[in-house]
Enzyme design. Structure first.
Site, short mmCIF file in Angstrom:
data_model
loop_
_atom_site.label_atom_id
_atom_site.label_comp_id
_atom_site.label_asym_id
_atom_site.label_seq_id
_atom_site.Cartn_x
_atom_site.Cartn_y
_atom_site.Cartn_z
N HIS A 279 0.84 -1.21 0.00
CA HIS A 279 0.00 0.00 0.00
C HIS A 279 0.87 1.25 0.00
O HIS A 279 0.64 2.19 -0.79
CB HIS A 279 -0.91 -0.03 1.23
CG HIS A 279 -1.64 1.26 1.48
ND1 HIS A 279 -2.95 1.46 1.08
CD2 HIS A 279 -1.25 2.41 2.08
CE1 HIS A 279 -3.32 2.68 1.43
NE2 HIS A 279 -2.31 3.28 2.05
N GLU A 280 1.89 1.28 0.86
CA GLU A 280 2.77 2.44 0.91
C GLU A 280 3.57 2.62 -0.38
O GLU A 280 3.79 3.75 -0.83
CB GLU A 280 3.73 2.32 2.11
CG GLU A 280 3.03 2.26 3.46
CD GLU A 280 2.08 3.42 3.69
OE1 GLU A 280 2.37 4.54 3.22
OE2 GLU A 280 1.04 3.20 4.33
N HIS A 283 1.71 4.58 -2.90
CA HIS A 283 1.85 6.04 -2.80
C HIS A 283 3.10 6.52 -3.55
O HIS A 283 3.07 7.56 -4.21
CB HIS A 283 1.94 6.46 -1.33
CG HIS A 283 0.66 6.34 -0.57
ND1 HIS A 283 -0.51 6.94 -0.97
CD2 HIS A 283 0.35 5.67 0.58
CE1 HIS A 283 -1.46 6.67 -0.11
NE2 HIS A 283 -0.97 5.89 0.85
N GLU A 357 -5.89 7.14 -0.92
CA GLU A 357 -5.69 5.92 -0.12
C GLU A 357 -6.36 4.72 -0.78
O GLU A 357 -5.82 3.60 -0.73
CB GLU A 357 -6.22 6.13 1.29
CG GLU A 357 -5.48 7.19 2.10
CD GLU A 357 -4.04 6.83 2.39
OE1 GLU A 357 -3.71 5.62 2.35
OE2 GLU A 357 -3.25 7.73 2.65
#
Length: 421
Positions: A279-280, A283, A357
């Site tokens: 997930h990070e 970004h 997100e």
């Protein structure tokens, strides 16, 4: 064109640019419609009833204090900024040092910031008591007071320097000070994105590289597969303060890194940690920090231009007991206007954040191809962090900067329905 109209025009132009970046860079749709339609959102997110009840009880205990803190802080700023009480305070605190305008600005800003923090401190203490009661906080009271003191000192110091620059520019370039200040504000946001991870974060936590081992190798391989230049994967000593789980990405370029709470390593299996890191990495792959910095720079510049327009409004200045933006007595009014602007921007920022997100969630699923680990990770995060899986809609609209757990679990179901994409 008069300076006042020029400030308004600049605020409109910069605000329009901000909106364009927001519209064009926000991922409004992160998944196509899956076969059979979207998976219905389960308000419990698949969590046991006792877990949902505990999270709701925690929110019910904490939410009124959070709202009271917001209202009280704004009320204090309004009393100081819209009456002569604030301007008198600014002069009084600088009197022992001769009362020069520089000391008025610096000491006045520090005093106003400290007053605001002291007024809301009982609510912060109550919130900490609630977090201790529910087992979310592990922070000792000396550490709590140390954190309050450090954060207040940083806020007061940085705010005082920024306000000093604004007033100095207003004294140096009376008509178009806001133009120079808007450029300086945009630059400050960019510089802050570089410096925050290496200057501010270490004031509260210690960071160490994730030790060599299978997990580190897997996470670095995941980053390599992702094609993103992450400098390091760090572990924060968050357990000194909380039992909660979290991870984030900060900085960009040479300061960009993924940070894991040490509680994550103690609580989650490796597959779920990989899902969090994926997930990070989403970004990073989408340049979300860079986009946020650009939006922050445009928003700050637009806000300063709007401030330049508002601080020419005679009735407002008269009420605050100031002669104009070059008068140190304008500091309380300036701080109030900034606080109001930040409050109004909050739901917009959170709307964008929720979509960003959600895109990172999809990226994590695409990268790991493991929806089961993703769902288990989201449920464990909600249970450990005492997050309501489906909070009230109005609260989520204003304060929610992530999709709800219920929405994230349903989205994983949508991703699984789509199969190979």
């Amino acid at each position: 064109m008069s300076a006042r109209r020029a400030a308004l025009a600049a605020a409109v132009v910069l605000g329009t640019a901000f909106v364009l970046v927001l519209v064009l860079r926000t991922p409004w749709t992160v998944l196509p419609t899956p076969p059979g339609g979207h998976v219905p959102v389960d308000p419990t997110a698949g969590l046991p009833a006792d877990v949902v009840d505990r999270a709701s009880s925690f929110a019910a205990a904490l939410r009124p204090a959070s709202l009271a803190n917001l209202v009280l802080g704004l009320a204090v700023a309004a009393v100081l900024g819209l009456t002569r009480l604030g301007s008198r305070l600014v002069r009084a605190v600088a009197a022992p040092l001769g009362g020069g305008w520089v000391w008025q600005v610096l000491l006045g800003t520090v005093a106003l910031t400290v007053i605001g923090r002291l007024v809301t401190l009982p609510l912060a203490v109550y919130g900490e008591v609630v977090r201790h009661r529910y087992g979310l906080s592990t922070r000792s009271w000396p550490l709590f007071l140390r954190d309050v003191g450090v954060s207040t000192a940083i806020d007061a110091g940085l705010t005082a320097l920024v306000v000093l620059v604004l007033v100095a520019l207003a004294r140096r370039v009376p008509h178009f000070w806001w133009a120079w200040a808007a450029a300086a504000a945009a630059l400050l946001v960019v510089v802050g994105s570089f410096l925050y991870p290496v200057v501010i974060e270490p004031a509260f936590n210690r960071f160490e590289s994730l030790p060599a081992g299978q997990l580190r190798s897997d996470l670095l391989a995941l980053a390599e597969e992702n094609g993103t230049p992450v400098q390091d994967v760090l572990v924060s000593d968050a357990s000194r303060r909380t039992t909660g789980l979290n991870a984030y990405v900060s900085g960009f370029g040479s300061t960009r890194r993924v940070v894991l709470y040490d509680t994550v390593l103690r609580t989650l299996p490796d597959q779920e940690i990989e899902s969090i890191v994926a997930h990070e990495l989403g970004h990073v792959a989408s340049d979300d920090v860079l986009t946020g910095t650009l939006m922050g720079a445009l928003g700050a510049a637009a806000g300063v231009a709007a401030l330049g327009w508002l601080l020419t409004w005679t009735p407002l200045l008269r009420r605050a007991g100031a002669d104009g933006p070059a008068d140190p007595r304008v500091v309380p009014l300036m701080l109030l206007l900034v606080a109001v602007g930040m409050l109004l921007a909050t739901p917009v920022q959170n709307l964008v954040s929720r979509h960003i997100e959600a895109r990172a969630d999809v990226h994590a699923l695409d990268l790991t191809r493991d929806p089961a680990a993703f769902v288990a990770m989201q449920q464990r995060l909600a249970q450990t962090n005492l997050a309501e899986p489906d909070p009230p809609a109005a609260w989520q609209w204003f304060f929610g900067n992530h999709p709800t757990t219920a929405e994230r679990v349903a989205m994983a179901g949508d991703w699984a329905r789509l199969g190979s994409r």
